[in-house]
Design a protein around this motif. Structure first.
Motif, mmCIF file in Angstrom:
data_model
loop_
_atom_site.group_PDB
_atom_site.id
_atom_site.type_symbol
_atom_site.label_atom_id
_atom_site.label_comp_id
_atom_site.label_asym_id
_atom_site.label_seq_id
_atom_site.Cartn_x
_atom_site.Cartn_y
_atom_site.Cartn_z
ATOM 1 N N MET A 22 0.454 -1.200 -0.113
ATOM 2 C CA MET A 22 0.371 0.543 0.089
ATOM 3 C C MET A 22 0.798 1.647 -0.011
ATOM 4 N N VAL A 23 0.627 2.235 -1.186
ATOM 5 C CA VAL A 23 1.034 3.268 -0.678
ATOM 6 C C VAL A 23 0.133 4.636 -0.925
ATOM 7 N N GLU A 24 0.791 5.922 0.414
ATOM 8 C CA GLU A 24 -0.010 7.014 0.574
ATOM 9 C C GLU A 24 0.748 7.796 0.268
ATOM 10 N N GLY A 25 -0.046 8.886 -0.348
ATOM 11 C CA GLY A 25 0.516 10.034 -0.630
ATOM 12 C C GLY A 25 0.365 11.098 -1.089
ATOM 13 N N PRO A 26 0.204 12.082 -1.604
ATOM 14 C CA PRO A 26 -0.145 13.055 -2.737
ATOM 15 C C PRO A 26 -0.070 12.978 -4.288
ATOM 16 N N ALA A 27 -1.215 12.760 -4.647
ATOM 17 C CA ALA A 27 -0.577 12.594 -6.046
ATOM 18 C C ALA A 27 -0.820 13.751 -6.936
ATOM 19 N N LEU A 28 0.333 14.265 -7.789
ATOM 20 C CA LEU A 28 0.459 15.497 -7.832
ATOM 21 C C LEU A 28 0.774 15.512 -9.575
ATOM 22 N N ARG A 29 -0.062 16.440 -10.365
ATOM 23 C CA ARG A 29 0.034 16.420 -12.125
ATOM 24 C C ARG A 29 1.282 16.499 -12.381
ATOM 25 N N VAL A 30 1.987 15.833 -13.480
ATOM 26 C CA VAL A 30 2.998 15.752 -13.913
ATOM 27 C C VAL A 30 3.074 16.421 -15.028
ATOM 28 N N THR A 31 3.409 17.402 -15.694
ATOM 29 C CA THR A 31 3.536 18.224 -16.373
ATOM 30 C C THR A 31 4.829 18.933 -17.228
ATOM 31 N N ASP A 32 6.128 17.820 -17.079
ATOM 32 C CA ASP A 32 7.038 18.176 -17.682
ATOM 33 C C ASP A 32 7.272 17.221 -18.643
ATOM 34 N N ARG A 33 7.921 17.847 -20.427
ATOM 35 C CA ARG A 33 7.450 17.499 -21.627
ATOM 36 C C ARG A 33 8.742 16.088 -20.674
ATOM 37 N N ALA A 34 9.640 16.018 -20.064
ATOM 38 C CA ALA A 34 10.665 15.679 -20.462
ATOM 39 C C ALA A 34 10.680 14.079 -19.512
ATOM 40 N N LEU A 35 9.746 13.977 -18.339
ATOM 41 C CA LEU A 35 10.042 13.343 -17.735
ATOM 42 C C LEU A 35 8.174 12.418 -18.785
ATOM 43 N N LEU A 36 7.230 13.048 -19.201
ATOM 44 C CA LEU A 36 6.500 12.787 -19.359
ATOM 45 C C LEU A 36 6.823 12.200 -20.943
ATOM 46 N N GLU A 37 7.871 11.979 -21.469
ATOM 47 C CA GLU A 37 8.457 11.043 -22.424
ATOM 48 C C GLU A 37 8.960 9.707 -22.059
ATOM 49 N N ARG A 38 9.381 10.581 -20.910
ATOM 50 C CA ARG A 38 10.263 8.687 -19.936
ATOM 51 C C ARG A 38 9.267 8.022 -19.392
ATOM 52 N N LEU A 39 8.145 8.473 -19.106
ATOM 53 C CA LEU A 39 6.413 7.658 -18.207
ATOM 54 C C LEU A 39 6.394 7.011 -20.009
#
Length: 177
Positions: free
Chosen positions: A96-113
């Motif tokens: 179980m993982v608990e934490g805040p869900a924050l939007r990802v908008t960084d293009r470089a990270l989105l490409e890796r994802l």
């Protein structure tokens, strides 16, 4: 997440149990084909639904359509729980993982994802990167979220144990909280 404090909760563990190593719990997060996410509606009621997620850079990442209940809930309350494991009582590991869900908008990270999603599911989940998230081949838009763990618990079954993890001095592994 180099420094991980691992703590066995003896109240919910067999007398001879040992803590599940962080490497084992992390491998379960990396390999999991399915997670259940719980978000909170504006009126306080929980909402749970299955989804696929990717563990990358010490965070769990997931997607949702902008009009889906998850996205609506996250607009008002970013706290989530993601759970994975198996449906057996006497074997396996649930995490179980608990934490805040924050939007990802960084293009470089989105490409890796996008690459990570394609690799994890051998091409069954392919995304095109857009300015604000992902687009499906069918044209649908997806928002991408990252959950940095505030609290992680692992529940070993068969030889029963409950293990909490604290990262770099942050998060809370106290099972009473």
């Amino acid at each position: 997440m180099n420094d991980v404090e691992v703590r066995l909760d003896e109240r919910f563990s067999d007398p001879d149990a040992s803590a599940t190593p962080w490497a084992t719990a992390r491998e379960a997060l990396e390999a999991a084909q399915l997670f259940w996410i719980t978000t909170v509606r504006s009126d306080g009621r929980p909402h749970a639904t299955p989804l696929v997620a990717v563990w990358l850079d010490g965070q769990l990442h997931f997607t949702t359509g902008p009009d889906e209940q998850k996205a609506v809930n996250l607009a008002g309350n970013h706290h989530v729980v993601l759970t994975t494991g198996c449906n057996h009582w006497d074997r396996g590991l649930d995490v179980m993982v608990e934490g805040p869900a924050l939007r990802v908008t960084d293009r470089a990270l989105l490409e890796r994802l996008a690459v990570a999603w394609t690799a994890k599911w051998t091409g069954q989940w392919r995304f095109q990167v857009t300015d604000g998230g992902f687009a499906h081949a069918s044209g649908g838009e997806s928002l991408v979220f990252a959950v940095r763990p505030a609290k992680v618990l692992a529940f070993a079954k068969g030889g029963f144990s409950q293990t909490g993890y604290r990262f770099d001095g942050s998060g809370d592994t106290d099972p009473k909280n």
